[in-house]
Design a protein around this motif. Structure first.
Motif, PDB file in Angstrom:
ATOM      1  N   ASP A 288      30.341  33.937  28.539  1.00 23.96           N
ATOM      2  CA  ASP A 288      30.078  34.488  29.874  1.00 23.96           C
ATOM      3  C   ASP A 288      30.682  35.889  29.964  1.00 23.96           C
ATOM      4  OD1 ASP A 288      30.006  35.128  32.611  1.00 23.96           O
ATOM      5  OD2 ASP A 288      30.149  33.015  33.179  1.00 23.96           O
ATOM      6  N   PRO A 289      29.886  36.907  30.318  1.00 32.27           N
ATOM      7  CA  PRO A 289      30.410  38.282  30.407  1.00 32.27           C
ATOM      8  C   PRO A 289      31.581  38.426  31.382  1.00 32.27           C
ATOM      9  CG  PRO A 289      28.014  38.303  30.451  1.00 32.27           C
ATOM     10  CD  PRO A 289      28.439  36.862  30.572  1.00 32.27           C
ATOM     11  N   SER A 290      31.638  37.564  32.390  1.00 31.59           N
ATOM     12  CA  SER A 290      32.716  37.661  33.377  1.00 31.59           C
ATOM     13  C   SER A 290      34.075  37.298  32.799  1.00 31.59           C
ATOM     14  CB  SER A 290      32.426  36.756  34.580  1.00 31.59           C
ATOM     15  OG  SER A 290      32.458  35.391  34.209  1.00 31.59           O
ATOM     16  N   ALA A 291      34.104  36.698  31.614  1.00 31.25           N
ATOM     17  CA  ALA A 291      35.373  36.344  30.978  1.00 31.25           C
ATOM     18  C   ALA A 291      36.079  37.557  30.374  1.00 31.25           C
ATOM     19  CB  ALA A 291      35.150  35.297  29.893  1.00 31.25           C
ATOM     20  N   SER A 292      35.343  38.635  30.167  1.00 33.73           N
ATOM     21  CA  SER A 292      35.918  39.847  29.571  1.00 33.73           C
ATOM     22  C   SER A 292      36.657  40.649  30.636  1.00 33.73           C
ATOM     23  CB  SER A 292      34.816  40.697  28.941  1.00 33.73           C
ATOM     24  OG  SER A 292      35.359  41.875  28.366  1.00 33.73           O
ATOM     25  N   ARG A 293      37.945  40.890  30.424  1.00 32.48           N
ATOM     26  CA  ARG A 293      38.781  41.631  31.375  1.00 32.48           C
ATOM     27  C   ARG A 293      39.646  42.649  30.639  1.00 32.48           C
ATOM     28  NH1 ARG A 293      37.304  39.910  36.809  1.00 32.48           N
ATOM     29  NH2 ARG A 293      35.661  38.469  36.156  1.00 32.48           N
ATOM     30  N   TYR A 294      39.945  43.734  31.365  1.00 28.42           N
ATOM     31  CA  TYR A 294      40.725  44.829  30.780  1.00 28.42           C
ATOM     32  C   TYR A 294      42.121  44.861  31.397  1.00 28.42           C
ATOM     33  CZ  TYR A 294      42.204  49.647  29.771  1.00 28.42           C
ATOM     34  OH  TYR A 294      42.910  50.751  29.366  1.00 28.42           O
ATOM     35  N   ILE A 295      43.134  44.655  30.576  1.00 25.88           N
ATOM     36  CA  ILE A 295      44.525  44.711  31.014  1.00 25.88           C
ATOM     37  C   ILE A 295      45.110  46.061  30.606  1.00 25.88           C
ATOM     38  CG2 ILE A 295      46.804  43.630  30.903  1.00 25.88           C
ATOM     39  CD1 ILE A 295      44.629  41.908  32.204  1.00 25.88           C
ATOM     40  N   MET A 296      45.531  46.842  31.586  1.00 23.32           N
ATOM     41  CA  MET A 296      46.042  48.189  31.328  1.00 23.32           C
ATOM     42  C   MET A 296      47.499  48.167  30.860  1.00 23.32           C
ATOM     43  SD  MET A 296      44.395  49.951  34.692  1.00 23.32           S
ATOM     44  CE  MET A 296      42.614  49.901  34.998  1.00 23.32           C
ATOM     45  N   SER A 297      48.293  47.302  31.466  1.00 23.39           N
ATOM     46  CA  SER A 297      49.709  47.213  31.072  1.00 23.39           C
ATOM     47  C   SER A 297      50.272  45.873  31.502  1.00 23.39           C
ATOM     48  CB  SER A 297      50.529  48.350  31.710  1.00 23.39           C
ATOM     49  OG  SER A 297      50.492  48.282  33.116  1.00 23.39           O
ATOM     50  N   PHE A 298      51.288  45.411  30.750  1.00 24.29           N
ATOM     51  CA  PHE A 298      51.951  44.140  31.066  1.00 24.29           C
ATOM     52  C   PHE A 298      53.376  44.267  30.521  1.00 24.29           C
ATOM     53  CE2 PHE A 298      50.788  39.319  31.348  1.00 24.29           C
ATOM     54  CZ  PHE A 298      51.751  39.167  32.340  1.00 24.29           C
TER      55      PHE A 298
END
Length: 412
Positions: free
Chosen positions: A260-270
């Motif tokens: 599912d394309p909605s599973a792809s997420r971008y994390i900038m910093s943690f």
């Protein structure tokens, strides 16, 4: 009294329509047209009937119903305790329900807008789940020009505060114009103490009460006296950094398939903050910034990081979780999760200095926001953790998870 309007460029159909609209709108009319007037109508000449009483009534309607409204952004904070999340849900106690009721009581929206909030283009920047708090949440909607935060706050509980209202562009949408969201997860440092420091821990003959009792002592001291070492903080940061970048987070939510394309997420910093002490217990703040998040994603990322640092799962488990295979990943408690900031960098750059609109950084309100956050959100988190041991009880369940791939059952 009437005016006779002839065919001087206006279409006859338009004037007939206006004539009957006037008759339908008002209850006072002149007597029925006579034969001469009727013939004028038949000859495409129109009668616009405007008795003085009708004209006055029309003027009153125009002045009372046509309240000028503008698109605005509202900055608010709230304590998620006792609420079933941010988004309005019929029959449930939610943040939006209380906010919309306050707008109605303050006479800033009418009954129609209260029932169908889309009529005033209402939108939220981020959804927060049950029990999750927000220090800086933004909603957008259309409000009368005279609307102000004091009127709204007078009808809100103390746990929900409107900090500011700013005019925005007509096409502004607090969700779609948001570049990123920053969340914080406040966790006691004993959560990162390796299991090897706690005696009598075993997966066999699991008993939750016995497990909690075993976790209550860390390296011979009460768990709340535990103080984390710099080495463990470094370890936490190295694990959190594995989440940065674009990844498939289907294992960090539910009901989303691996492709599912909605599973792809971008994390900038943690990252993990330096430790601090409150109520005799040491805490750290895990801060994560991403474009957007899916249900339970942050709580699952935190949970897996804790499991890795406690040596319950190898570090490679994090990267393995980004693959298509379904993996068993626990969910951390909601208590420590706070929406801390929503970002509008692109909007601010384009419109924030045009002389009409303002930037949506809200820095001028930082003192007020921080005060609310400390008095309500942080105070509740620290006291609840100290009194109810929610993290300690959750840690006792971590050995139950396999942190490995598992077979799919049916369509689940």
């Amino acid at each position: 009294m009437y005016r006779k309007i002839c065919n001087n460029g206006f279409t006859s159909d338009l004037w007939v329509q206006r004539y009957f609209e006037c008759r339908k709108m008002f209850t006072t009319f002149v007597p029925a047209v006579n034969d001469n007037e009727a013939s004028l109508l038949r000859n495409d000449e129109r009668l616009i009937i405007e008795p003085d009483e009708v004209a006055n009534k029309k003027l009153r309607l125009d002045s009372s119903d046509r309240v000028k409204k503008r698109k605005v952004a509202i900055l608010l904070g709230y304590l998620g305790k006792n609420y079933f999340g941010m988004q309005r849900n019929p029959g449930m106690k939610t943040i939006e329900e209380d906010l919309i009721q306050a707008l109605l009581k303050a006479k800033l929206i009418n009954d129609e807008a209260f029932e169908i909030i889309q009529t005033i283009q209402f939108q939220r920047a981020a959804r927060t789940d049950k029990g999750v708090s927000a220090a800086r949440q933004v909603v957008s909607l259309k409000l009368p020009e005279h609307g102000n935060k004091d009127d709204i706050n007078s009808f809100l509980p103390d746990e929900i505060r409107v900090f500011g209202i700013k005019r925005v562009t007509k096409g502004f949408n607090s969700k779609t114009k948001c570049d990123a969201r920053t969340y914080e997860y406040i966790v006691p440092t004993f959560a990162f103490a390796p299991d090897s420091l706690c005696p009598n821990l075993s997966k066999e003959n699991f008993d939750i009460d016995e497990k909690v009792e075993a976790l209550s002592t860390i390296d011979g001291q009460p768990f709340f006296e535990y103080r984390v070492s710099p080495e463990i903080i470094n370890r936490v940061n190295s694990v959190l950094k594995l989440y940065e970048g674009t990844h498939n987070f289907h294992n960090f939510t539910s009901k989303i398939k691996p492709l599912d394309p909605s599973a792809s997420r971008y994390i900038m910093s943690f990252s993990c903050s330096e430790p601090f002490v409150s109520r005799d217990m040491e805490f750290v703040t895990l801060k994560v910034k991403g474009q957007s998040f899916i249900l339970h994603q942050i709580r699952k990322m935190v949970a897996l990081a804790i499991a890795v640092v406690r040596n319950l799962a190898p570090e490679e488990t994090v990267t393995a979780a980004f693959q298509q295979e379904r993996m068993d990943v626990p969910v951390a408690p909601s208590l420590g999760l706070v929406l801390n900031q929503v970002h509008y960098d692109k909007y601010d750059k384009r419109y924030g200095t045009d002389g009409i609109h303002e930037v949506l950084e809200w820095r001028e309100l930082d003192d007020e926001v921080v005060k609310f956050k400390e008095e309500y959100i942080l105070k509740y988190i620290f006291e609840t953790e100290r009194n109810e041991n929610s993290m300690l009880k959750w840690l006792a369940t971590l050995p139950l998870h396999s942190y490995s791939t598992r077979e799919e059952h049916g369509n689940s």
